[in-house]
Design an enzyme around this catalytic site. Structure first.
Site, PDB file in Angstrom:
ATOM      1  N   ASN A  13       3.607   1.772   7.861  1.00 14.75           N
ATOM      2  CA  ASN A  13       5.004   1.329   7.928  1.00 14.75           C
ATOM      3  C   ASN A  13       5.605   2.087   9.111  1.00 14.75           C
ATOM      4  OD1 ASN A  13       7.827   1.604   5.583  1.00 14.75           O
ATOM      5  ND2 ASN A  13       7.552   0.259   7.321  1.00 14.75           N
ATOM      6  N   GLN A  46      11.240  -0.471  11.266  1.00 13.46           N
ATOM      7  CA  GLN A  46      12.598   0.044  11.182  1.00 13.46           C
ATOM      8  C   GLN A  46      12.863   1.061  12.286  1.00 13.46           C
ATOM      9  OE1 GLN A  46      11.040   0.305   7.796  1.00 13.46           O
ATOM     10  NE2 GLN A  46      12.141  -1.398   6.865  1.00 13.46           N
ATOM     11  N   ASN A  66      16.896  -2.195  10.125  1.00  9.43           N
ATOM     12  CA  ASN A  66      15.721  -3.050   9.994  1.00  9.43           C
ATOM     13  C   ASN A  66      15.394  -3.696  11.335  1.00  9.43           C
ATOM     14  OD1 ASN A  66      14.904  -2.743   7.326  1.00  9.43           O
ATOM     15  ND2 ASN A  66      16.344  -4.276   6.576  1.00  9.43           N
ATOM     16  N   CYS A  75      15.108   4.220   3.008  1.00 11.27           N
ATOM     17  CA  CYS A  75      13.728   3.906   3.385  1.00 11.27           C
ATOM     18  C   CYS A  75      12.871   5.112   3.040  1.00 11.27           C
ATOM     19  CB  CYS A  75      13.634   3.572   4.873  1.00 11.27           C
ATOM     20  SG  CYS A  75      11.930   3.324   5.439  1.00 11.27           S
ATOM     21  N   GLY A  76      11.964   4.947   2.077  1.00 14.61           N
ATOM     22  CA  GLY A  76      11.176   6.075   1.596  1.00 14.61           C
ATOM     23  C   GLY A  76      10.152   6.580   2.595  1.00 14.61           C
ATOM     24  N   ASN A  77       9.370   5.670   3.196  1.00 11.08           N
ATOM     25  CA  ASN A  77       8.417   6.097   4.215  1.00 11.08           C
ATOM     26  C   ASN A  77       9.149   6.706   5.403  1.00 11.08           C
ATOM     27  OD1 ASN A  77       6.000   5.326   2.921  1.00 11.08           O
ATOM     28  ND2 ASN A  77       6.276   3.208   3.550  1.00 11.08           N
ATOM     29  N   HIS A 161      15.284  -3.734  -5.320  1.00  7.08           N
ATOM     30  CA  HIS A 161      13.907  -4.210  -5.421  1.00  7.08           C
ATOM     31  C   HIS A 161      13.768  -5.143  -6.619  1.00  7.08           C
ATOM     32  CE1 HIS A 161      12.010  -1.467  -2.465  1.00  7.08           C
ATOM     33  NE2 HIS A 161      13.051  -0.724  -2.757  1.00  7.08           N
ATOM     34  N   ASN A 192      14.233  -6.469  -1.732  1.00  7.32           N
ATOM     35  CA  ASN A 192      12.830  -6.269  -1.393  1.00  7.32           C
ATOM     36  C   ASN A 192      11.984  -6.808  -2.551  1.00  7.32           C
ATOM     37  OD1 ASN A 192      13.145  -4.372   1.076  1.00  7.32           O
ATOM     38  ND2 ASN A 192      14.414  -3.420  -0.497  1.00  7.32           N
ATOM     39  N   GLU A 210       9.587  -6.846   2.630  1.00  2.00           N
ATOM     40  CA  GLU A 210      10.803  -6.060   2.771  1.00  2.00           C
ATOM     41  C   GLU A 210      11.959  -6.877   3.330  1.00  2.00           C
ATOM     42  OE1 GLU A 210      10.920  -2.020   3.985  1.00  2.00           O
ATOM     43  OE2 GLU A 210       8.724  -1.865   4.049  1.00  2.00           O
ATOM     44  N   CYS A 219       5.630   0.477   1.669  1.00  2.76           N
ATOM     45  CA  CYS A 219       7.075   0.592   1.432  1.00  2.76           C
ATOM     46  C   CYS A 219       7.286   1.719   0.432  1.00  2.76           C
ATOM     47  CB  CYS A 219       7.645  -0.718   0.908  1.00  2.76           C
ATOM     48  SG  CYS A 219       9.412  -0.646   0.506  1.00  2.76           S
ATOM     49  N   THR A 221      10.169   3.148  -0.894  1.00  2.25           N
ATOM     50  CA  THR A 221      11.076   2.852  -1.997  1.00  2.25           C
ATOM     51  C   THR A 221      10.475   1.782  -2.899  1.00  2.25           C
ATOM     52  OG1 THR A 221      12.301   1.290  -0.601  1.00  2.25           O
ATOM     53  CG2 THR A 221      13.185   3.531  -0.789  1.00  2.25           C
ATOM     54  N   GLY A 222       9.696   0.861  -2.291  1.00  2.00           N
ATOM     55  CA  GLY A 222       9.024  -0.176  -3.087  1.00  2.00           C
ATOM     56  C   GLY A 222       8.010   0.422  -4.039  1.00  2.00           C
TER      57      GLY A 222
END
Length: 279
Positions: A13, A46, A66, A75-77, A161, A192, A210, A219, A221-222
């Protein structure tokens, strides 16, 4: 405008990360789209902008665009890449930082082994706060997707999500259903779309379409939302390994009113400069 940047990724990502502490940066949506373009710009899922904090007791502010130029909450990653970036760039001497986002405060920590753990906060399950239009608070709800009733669990990890369970992640209808779920009218801020295959109670495979970026290799957060949904549906037990197409994350959640902890890699690919159009 000439801009210095770093190209980074978390499990594939990928991000363009910009230091807006030591250089003046105010990106427009068009400039964000230019940066994200894989033919004419740098190319990324992103853009992450590192800014000075706007409130006391916080180290940095984190702004996320985005690929389509829209600004998003979380955005977790990207959060994992964020902490590696500020440490590598000498913007902080801390290994754990406090970062403000549009979704609230997060606490990423650079571990001794090079991986990054992020306290992603408490998941939001109340439909109105996801936001998800529903008169029910049921964990599993049916979503009409092109005439098909798809059972989903709606979770917000700072961004919305819709997680569904599939038999085989490789054969999941990501390309067909992803855009329809992303733009479903019951999700007023778009969503998402997660497609989760349960391997066993501590292991899942996951693909995510996403919002504003399409399917990505991973992802963060996913992954958090999928584990929360799986635990709520009594399919999973924390901690859970989440295998994405770009690699694996470890997700831990002790249950309602507790934060989700995400651990995984963050990699710097290269640094460079680019001349951006003025608008």
């Amino acid at each position: 405008m000439r801009l210095r940047f770093s190209k980074m990724h978390g499990l594939g990502n990928d991000f363009v990360v910009i230091d807006a502490v030591r250089q003046s940066v105010r990106l427009t949506a068009a400039q964000a789209r230019y940066l994200a373009n894989r033919n004419f710009g740098v190319g990324c899922d992103q853009i992450l902008v590192v800014e000075p904090p706007t409130q006391p007791g916080v180290d940095f502010r984190y702004v996320i665009f985005n690929a389509d130029g829209s600004e998003v909450e979380q955005c977790g990653n990207g959060a994992r890449c964020f902490v590696r970036f500020v440490v590598e760039q000498g913007l902080t001497g801390k290994r754990e930082i406090t970062v403000e986002t549009r979704a609230g405060i997060i606490h990423p920590r650079l571990e001794d082994n090079g991986e990054v753990t992020v306290n992603m906060g408490v998941p939001v399950l109340e439909p109105a706060r996801v936001p998800f239009r529903s008169d029910s608070a049921a964990v599993v709800q049916l979503l009409d997707v092109a005439g098909q009733a798809v059972p989903i669990t709606a979770v917000s990890m700072g961004n919305p999500h819709a997680v569904q369970v599939v038999d085989d992640a490789d054969r999941a209808p990501v390309a067909e259903q992803g855009p329809l779920i992303e733009n479903h009218p019951r999700f007023p801020q778009r969503v998402n779309a997660g497609f989760m295959q349960v391997v066993d109670e501590h292991h899942v495979r996951l693909r995510v379409f996403e919002r504003g970026a399409g399917e990505t290799l991973a992802c963060g957060t996913g992954a958090c939302a999928a584990v929360v949904a799986g635990i709520l549906r009594e399919l999973l037990v924390s901690p859970v390994r989440v295998a994405t197409r770009g690699g694996e994350l470890s997700i831990a959640w002790a249950g309602p009113d507790q934060p989700v902890l995400m651990t995984g890699p963050a990699v710097t690919v290269f640094q460079g400069e680019i001349e951006l159009p003025e608008r």
